[in-house]
Design a protein around this motif. Structure first.
Motif, PDB file in Angstrom:
ATOM      1  N   PRO A 191       0.819  -1.229   0.000  1.00  0.00           N
ATOM      2  CA  PRO A 191       0.000   0.000   0.000  1.00  0.00           C
ATOM      3  C   PRO A 191       0.850   1.275   0.000  1.00  0.00           C
ATOM      4  O   PRO A 191       0.454   2.288  -0.584  1.00  0.00           O
ATOM      5  CB  PRO A 191      -0.822  -0.112   1.297  1.00  0.00           C
ATOM      6  CG  PRO A 191      -0.795  -1.559   1.650  1.00  0.00           C
ATOM      7  CD  PRO A 191       0.467  -2.135   1.097  1.00  0.00           C
ATOM      8  N   ALA A 192       2.042   1.238   0.631  1.00  0.00           N
ATOM      9  CA  ALA A 192       2.896   2.439   0.642  1.00  0.00           C
ATOM     10  C   ALA A 192       3.350   2.770  -0.783  1.00  0.00           C
ATOM     11  O   ALA A 192       3.402   3.945  -1.182  1.00  0.00           O
ATOM     12  CB  ALA A 192       4.106   2.205   1.547  1.00  0.00           C
ATOM     13  N   ALA A 193       3.661   1.738  -1.558  1.00  0.00           N
ATOM     14  CA  ALA A 193       4.088   1.965  -2.954  1.00  0.00           C
ATOM     15  C   ALA A 193       2.924   2.517  -3.769  1.00  0.00           C
ATOM     16  O   ALA A 193       3.116   3.360  -4.663  1.00  0.00           O
ATOM     17  CB  ALA A 193       4.608   0.665  -3.551  1.00  0.00           C
ATOM     18  N   ILE A 194       1.729   2.060  -3.471  1.00  0.00           N
ATOM     19  CA  ILE A 194       0.559   2.586  -4.192  1.00  0.00           C
ATOM     20  C   ILE A 194       0.398   4.085  -3.913  1.00  0.00           C
ATOM     21  O   ILE A 194       0.141   4.875  -4.815  1.00  0.00           O
ATOM     22  CB  ILE A 194      -0.721   1.811  -3.779  1.00  0.00           C
ATOM     23  CG1 ILE A 194      -0.587   0.368  -4.256  1.00  0.00           C
ATOM     24  CG2 ILE A 194      -1.971   2.497  -4.290  1.00  0.00           C
ATOM     25  CD1 ILE A 194      -1.789  -0.305  -4.789  1.00  0.00           C
ATOM     26  N   ASP A 310      10.834   3.725 -11.259  1.00  0.00           N
ATOM     27  CA  ASP A 310      10.818   4.626 -10.101  1.00  0.00           C
ATOM     28  C   ASP A 310       9.921   4.036  -9.015  1.00  0.00           C
ATOM     29  O   ASP A 310      10.235   4.120  -7.834  1.00  0.00           O
ATOM     30  CB  ASP A 310      10.351   6.007 -10.539  1.00  0.00           C
ATOM     31  CG  ASP A 310      11.375   6.603 -11.491  1.00  0.00           C
ATOM     32  OD1 ASP A 310      12.364   7.148 -11.004  1.00  0.00           O
ATOM     33  OD2 ASP A 310      11.224   6.429 -12.734  1.00  0.00           O
ATOM     34  N   ILE A 311       8.807   3.467  -9.444  1.00  0.00           N
ATOM     35  CA  ILE A 311       7.943   2.771  -8.488  1.00  0.00           C
ATOM     36  C   ILE A 311       7.441   1.490  -9.136  1.00  0.00           C
ATOM     37  O   ILE A 311       6.962   1.502 -10.271  1.00  0.00           O
ATOM     38  CB  ILE A 311       6.742   3.641  -8.079  1.00  0.00           C
ATOM     39  CG1 ILE A 311       7.268   4.908  -7.387  1.00  0.00           C
ATOM     40  CG2 ILE A 311       5.793   2.881  -7.149  1.00  0.00           C
ATOM     41  CD1 ILE A 311       6.238   5.920  -7.110  1.00  0.00           C
ATOM     42  N   GLY A 312       7.567   0.403  -8.401  1.00  0.00           N
ATOM     43  CA  GLY A 312       7.084  -0.872  -8.911  1.00  0.00           C
ATOM     44  C   GLY A 312       5.939  -1.381  -8.054  1.00  0.00           C
ATOM     45  O   GLY A 312       6.036  -1.382  -6.826  1.00  0.00           O
ATOM     46  N   LEU A 313       4.866  -1.762  -8.712  1.00  0.00           N
ATOM     47  CA  LEU A 313       3.726  -2.337  -7.996  1.00  0.00           C
ATOM     48  C   LEU A 313       3.600  -3.784  -8.453  1.00  0.00           C
ATOM     49  O   LEU A 313       3.167  -4.057  -9.574  1.00  0.00           O
ATOM     50  CB  LEU A 313       2.440  -1.568  -8.312  1.00  0.00           C
ATOM     51  CG  LEU A 313       2.462  -0.051  -8.029  1.00  0.00           C
ATOM     52  CD1 LEU A 313       1.136   0.579  -8.427  1.00  0.00           C
ATOM     53  CD2 LEU A 313       2.760   0.216  -6.557  1.00  0.00           C
ATOM     54  N   ALA A 314       3.992  -4.713  -7.577  1.00  0.00           N
ATOM     55  CA  ALA A 314       3.946  -6.129  -7.952  1.00  0.00           C
ATOM     56  C   ALA A 314       2.615  -6.703  -7.508  1.00  0.00           C
ATOM     57  O   ALA A 314       2.338  -6.779  -6.309  1.00  0.00           O
ATOM     58  CB  ALA A 314       5.097  -6.872  -7.297  1.00  0.00           C
ATOM     59  N   GLY A 315       1.799  -7.070  -8.476  1.00  0.00           N
ATOM     60  CA  GLY A 315       0.511  -7.648  -8.113  1.00  0.00           C
ATOM     61  C   GLY A 315      -0.485  -7.552  -9.244  1.00  0.00           C
ATOM     62  O   GLY A 315      -0.148  -7.197 -10.384  1.00  0.00           O
ATOM     63  N   LEU A 319      -6.681  -5.034  -9.045  1.00  0.00           N
ATOM     64  CA  LEU A 319      -6.647  -4.655  -7.626  1.00  0.00           C
ATOM     65  C   LEU A 319      -5.799  -3.401  -7.423  1.00  0.00           C
ATOM     66  O   LEU A 319      -6.143  -2.516  -6.631  1.00  0.00           O
ATOM     67  CB  LEU A 319      -6.082  -5.797  -6.771  1.00  0.00           C
ATOM     68  CG  LEU A 319      -6.946  -7.045  -6.615  1.00  0.00           C
ATOM     69  CD1 LEU A 319      -6.224  -8.065  -5.741  1.00  0.00           C
ATOM     70  CD2 LEU A 319      -8.303  -6.711  -6.022  1.00  0.00           C
ATOM     71  N   SER A 320      -4.687  -3.304  -8.150  1.00  0.00           N
ATOM     72  CA  SER A 320      -3.803  -2.142  -8.019  1.00  0.00           C
ATOM     73  C   SER A 320      -4.532  -0.874  -8.476  1.00  0.00           C
ATOM     74  O   SER A 320      -4.485   0.165  -7.805  1.00  0.00           O
ATOM     75  CB  SER A 320      -2.538  -2.320  -8.861  1.00  0.00           C
ATOM     76  OG  SER A 320      -1.907  -3.515  -8.531  1.00  0.00           O
ATOM     77  N   LEU A 321      -5.203  -0.975  -9.621  1.00  0.00           N
ATOM     78  CA  LEU A 321      -5.901   0.211 -10.130  1.00  0.00           C
ATOM     79  C   LEU A 321      -7.051   0.615  -9.214  1.00  0.00           C
ATOM     80  O   LEU A 321      -7.313   1.807  -9.008  1.00  0.00           O
ATOM     81  CB  LEU A 321      -6.439  -0.057 -11.548  1.00  0.00           C
ATOM     82  CG  LEU A 321      -5.384  -0.147 -12.658  1.00  0.00           C
ATOM     83  CD1 LEU A 321      -6.032  -0.541 -13.976  1.00  0.00           C
ATOM     84  CD2 LEU A 321      -4.646   1.185 -12.831  1.00  0.00           C
ATOM     85  N   LYS A 322      -7.712  -0.374  -8.655  1.00  0.00           N
ATOM     86  CA  LYS A 322      -8.825  -0.076  -7.742  1.00  0.00           C
ATOM     87  C   LYS A 322      -8.333   0.788  -6.574  1.00  0.00           C
ATOM     88  O   LYS A 322      -8.977   1.768  -6.198  1.00  0.00           O
ATOM     89  CB  LYS A 322      -9.397  -1.399  -7.219  1.00  0.00           C
ATOM     90  CG  LYS A 322     -10.816  -1.301  -6.759  1.00  0.00           C
ATOM     91  CD  LYS A 322     -11.335  -2.700  -6.521  1.00  0.00           C
ATOM     92  CE  LYS A 322     -12.762  -2.610  -6.012  1.00  0.00           C
ATOM     93  NZ  LYS A 322     -13.330  -3.904  -5.746  1.00  0.00           N
ATOM     94  N   GLN A 323      -7.176   0.412  -6.041  1.00  0.00           N
ATOM     95  CA  GLN A 323      -6.592   1.206  -4.946  1.00  0.00           C
ATOM     96  C   GLN A 323      -6.151   2.570  -5.447  1.00  0.00           C
ATOM     97  O   GLN A 323      -6.422   3.593  -4.809  1.00  0.00           O
ATOM     98  CB  GLN A 323      -5.374   0.468  -4.365  1.00  0.00           C
ATOM     99  CG  GLN A 323      -5.716  -0.779  -3.593  1.00  0.00           C
ATOM    100  CD  GLN A 323      -6.673  -0.484  -2.446  1.00  0.00           C
ATOM    101  OE1 GLN A 323      -6.417   0.391  -1.629  1.00  0.00           O
ATOM    102  NE2 GLN A 323      -7.799  -1.183  -2.427  1.00  0.00           N
ATOM    103  N   LEU A 324      -5.482   2.584  -6.593  1.00  0.00           N
ATOM    104  CA  LEU A 324      -5.012   3.872  -7.136  1.00  0.00           C
ATOM    105  C   LEU A 324      -6.187   4.815  -7.383  1.00  0.00           C
ATOM    106  O   LEU A 324      -6.086   6.021  -7.149  1.00  0.00           O
ATOM    107  CB  LEU A 324      -4.257   3.647  -8.447  1.00  0.00           C
ATOM    108  CG  LEU A 324      -2.793   3.231  -8.342  1.00  0.00           C
ATOM    109  CD1 LEU A 324      -2.243   2.878  -9.721  1.00  0.00           C
ATOM    110  CD2 LEU A 324      -1.961   4.355  -7.709  1.00  0.00           C
ATOM    111  N   ASN A 325      -7.298   4.253  -7.842  1.00  0.00           N
ATOM    112  CA  ASN A 325      -8.455   5.090  -8.176  1.00  0.00           C
ATOM    113  C   ASN A 325      -8.978   5.873  -6.968  1.00  0.00           C
ATOM    114  O   ASN A 325      -9.602   6.920  -7.123  1.00  0.00           O
ATOM    115  CB  ASN A 325      -9.582   4.245  -8.784  1.00  0.00           C
ATOM    116  CG  ASN A 325      -9.265   3.881 -10.226  1.00  0.00           C
ATOM    117  OD1 ASN A 325      -8.449   4.539 -10.873  1.00  0.00           O
ATOM    118  ND2 ASN A 325      -9.892   2.823 -10.736  1.00  0.00           N
ATOM    119  N   THR A 326      -8.725   5.357  -5.760  1.00  0.00           N
ATOM    120  CA  THR A 326      -9.189   6.089  -4.572  1.00  0.00           C
ATOM    121  C   THR A 326      -8.221   7.232  -4.226  1.00  0.00           C
ATOM    122  O   THR A 326      -8.558   8.108  -3.441  1.00  0.00           O
ATOM    123  CB  THR A 326      -9.301   5.146  -3.347  1.00  0.00           C
ATOM    124  OG1 THR A 326      -7.970   4.670  -3.039  1.00  0.00           O
ATOM    125  CG2 THR A 326     -10.219   3.974  -3.614  1.00  0.00           C
TER     126      THR A 326
END
Ligand SMILES: Cc1ncc(C[n+]2csc(CCOP(=O)(O)OP(=O)(O)O)c2C)c(N)n1
Length: 555
Positions: A191-194, A310-315, A319-326
């Motif tokens: 979540p910190a990377a997100i 610069d930032i890697g989101l492994a997953g 689900l990653s976009l859902k979190q980013l969207n918030t």
């Protein structure tokens, strides 16, 4: 207590546990008991004319059904023939399950018919491989094969089933059948990377989003659309991820095709990359040193490959976009989009004009435009060839996920994929119109599969862009060595439409612009597998060929 053959267990497990309705196969004595099992349990077999095509059709099925595609080949030459399709699936991360016969275990090392070490040969191009030596363990091995195909980064798997396992009877009640489970278990990035990714996205002035086959194989279309609509970020979706948001979306850069991608990459201050590898198709990630990079990938080892992120989101992408969207802010990047379009549209002005101009012989860009007109962008388009691939890819519009699939423009660059992928698409999605766009050279590689389509009543239309040559290579030779030194790349005028007619399909030859649309309509209306053989301008060289030749002749 009922007895059951191993070969029947295979079919029963596929049907009842994995829900497999259709497999792609070519027969042989070693695997015959599985065919008999498919007869018994009602698994449909699309029996092909070359094992390569079975693997390619299974690959296509995996894209258009979003489930593993299953193909079945016999020992020895059946197995070796399937390898090109298998490698293609491996390099495309496509989940296919290749079931293969092998010599009887009791005869191994004795010089048995079609005996060879298949497992060792296949290991470097599958996610998992196994040999089942015990009839009672067939369901367990099959379950393992399916789990490996779909978990994490998807990919092909290989299972060998010897005849002295398939032709043995066991008591069915004594065979353990594994519980299938949910099979796909998604993981979330840190979540910190997100949060860090969201703040980079919010502070960027010239962001670009690029997605690949990870988008294609993920269930993320809604989250992706929400992300793009909220952030206002221009995007381009590639490979089988193309169309997850239709190309007609106002923020899509497909109006400029590959020129738009190259231009946008070179000008962006942030590139968000979803499920796309930095391989040669995107210059190994080297062409945009000015940009920061955020990557979302199910495979952590891809995130810093060829270029650190610069930032890697492994997953999982969805689900990653859902979190980013918030966390991302609503933005309007209209002026950045306008500046981008002002840069790339002039670069393709000639091509846009070419699409409207009638010439004889027909220009491939014009032919693509006429195909669009005849089908109203409402089809699954499979594109195969050299120069032909370029014009198909940039000229067509994807209305839904994977509906413009450039099968020869993947990592393997594998010609001959068009007809099998077209057939696989139609079998997987029978209600859709399927149009294959094929170079004449590429068409020849799997042309016999028209017989498969006729026997199984699988109607689709294949439009051959007939420049009477292996065009991309011929033009490369002309550029590198001179037109008087063209060698082994000319084919001459072949009446492929008559070949298809002879196989029981529908065929027409087209020479003039005003014949294209009527011929296409007759082909679509024929309800048969159809081939429209169109004579195209043999002198046309695509920008893809120019880039390809430059990359190979570079010191
Ligand atoms: C299976 C396979 N064999 C050979 C090649 C090398 N190759 C790349 S492009 C090309 C020419 C393609 O010709 P055609 O299908 O007629 O399409 P065109 O370039 O004329 O549009 C060849 C032979 C390849 N990529 N794949």
């Amino acid at each position: 207590m009922g007895e059951i053959y191993g070969g029947h267990l295979v079919a029963k497990y596929l049907k009842e546990v994995e829900g497999v309705t259709t497999i792609f196969a070519l027969t042989g004595g070693h695997i015959d008991r599985i065919f008999d099992g498919c007869f018994e349990y009602g698994v449909k077999i699309i029996d092909v004319r070359h094992e390569q095509a079975a693997a390619m059709m299974a690959h296509s099925w995996s894209i258009f059904r979003q489930q593993p595609g299953v193909c079945l080949v016999t020992a020895g030459p059946g197995f070796t023939n399937s390898l090109t399709g298998l490698v293609n699936a491996y390099l495309d991360n496509a989940p296919i399950v290749l079931l293969s016969g092998t010599a009887p275990v009791r005869d191994w090392e004795k010089g048995a018919l079609q005996e060879m070490n298949q497992s060792d040969m296949v290991k470097s191009v599958v996610k998992w491989s196994g040999v089942c030596y015990d009839t009672k363990r067939i369901p367990e091995y099959l379950s393992k094969a399916f789990r490996h195909a779909v978990s994490g980064r998807p990919g092909p798997v290989f299972l060998e089933l010897p005849p002295d396992v398939l032709n043995i009877k066991v008591i069915e009640e004594e065979v353990p059948v594994p519980n299938r489970g949910n099979r796909i278990y998604k993981s979330m990035p840190d979540p910190a990377a997100i949060e860090e990714a969201a703040s980079l996205i919010n502070s960027s002035e010239k962001p670009l989003l690029v997605g690949g086959s990870g988008v294609g194989f993920s269930d993320c279309d809604k989250e992706l659309l929400d992300f793009v609509d909220k952030t206002g970020i221009p995007f381009i979706l590639l490979n089988n991820g193309r169309g997850a948001i239709p190309d007609g979306h106002p923020l899509s850069l497909w109006d400029g095709g590959q020129m738009a991608l190259l231009t946008a990459l070179s000008q962006a201050d942030l590139v968000i990359v979803l499920g796309l590898r930095f391989n040669w198709l995107v210059g190994f990630g080297q062409g945009f040193p000015q940009a920061k990079v955020v990557r979302v990938d199910i495979e952590p080892t891809e995130i810093d490959r060829n270029r650190g992120s610069d930032i890697g989101l492994a997953g999982d992408i969805g689900l990653s976009l859902k979190q980013l969207n918030t966390l991302v802010e609503k933005r309007d990047h209209g002026s950045w989009l306008k500046a981008l379009r002002d840069s790339y549209l002039p670069l393709i002005a000639g091509e846009l004009e070419q699409r409207q101009r009638t010439t004889e012989p027909i220009h491939p860009a014009r032919l693509v435009e006429q195909i669009r007109e005849a089908t109203q962008d409402n089809a699954i388009y499979v594109v195969d060839g050299g120069d032909t691939s370029y014009y198909g890819m940039v000229g067509l519009k994807a209305k839904e996920k994977s509906s413009v699939l450039a099968t020869a423009a993947g990592l393997l660059g594998c010609l001959g994929t068009g007809v099998p992928f077209g057939i696989g698409a139609k079998v997987a999605r029978p209600d859709e119109t399927v149009v294959v766009i094929n170079g004449d050279g590429s068409f020849g590689l799997n042309a016999m599969e028209f017989d498969t389509a006729v026997r199984h009543n699988i109607p689709f239309v294949c439009v051959i862009f007939n420049d009477q040559a292996w065009g991309m290579i011929k033009h490369g030779q002309e550029m590198s060595y001179g037109s008087e030194r063209v060698m082994g790349s000319e084919l001459g005028l072949v009446h492929y439409e008559k070949v298809v007619e002879a196989l029981g399909g529908y065929g027409e030859l087209v020479r003039k612009d005003d014949e294209i649309i009527p011929a296409l309509k007759r082909a679509l209306d024929s309800g048969k597998p159809a081939c429209i053989n169109v004579l195209t301008d043999p002198t046309v060289t695509s920008p893809a060929t120019l880039l390809f030749v430059a990359s190979l002749t570079m010191e």
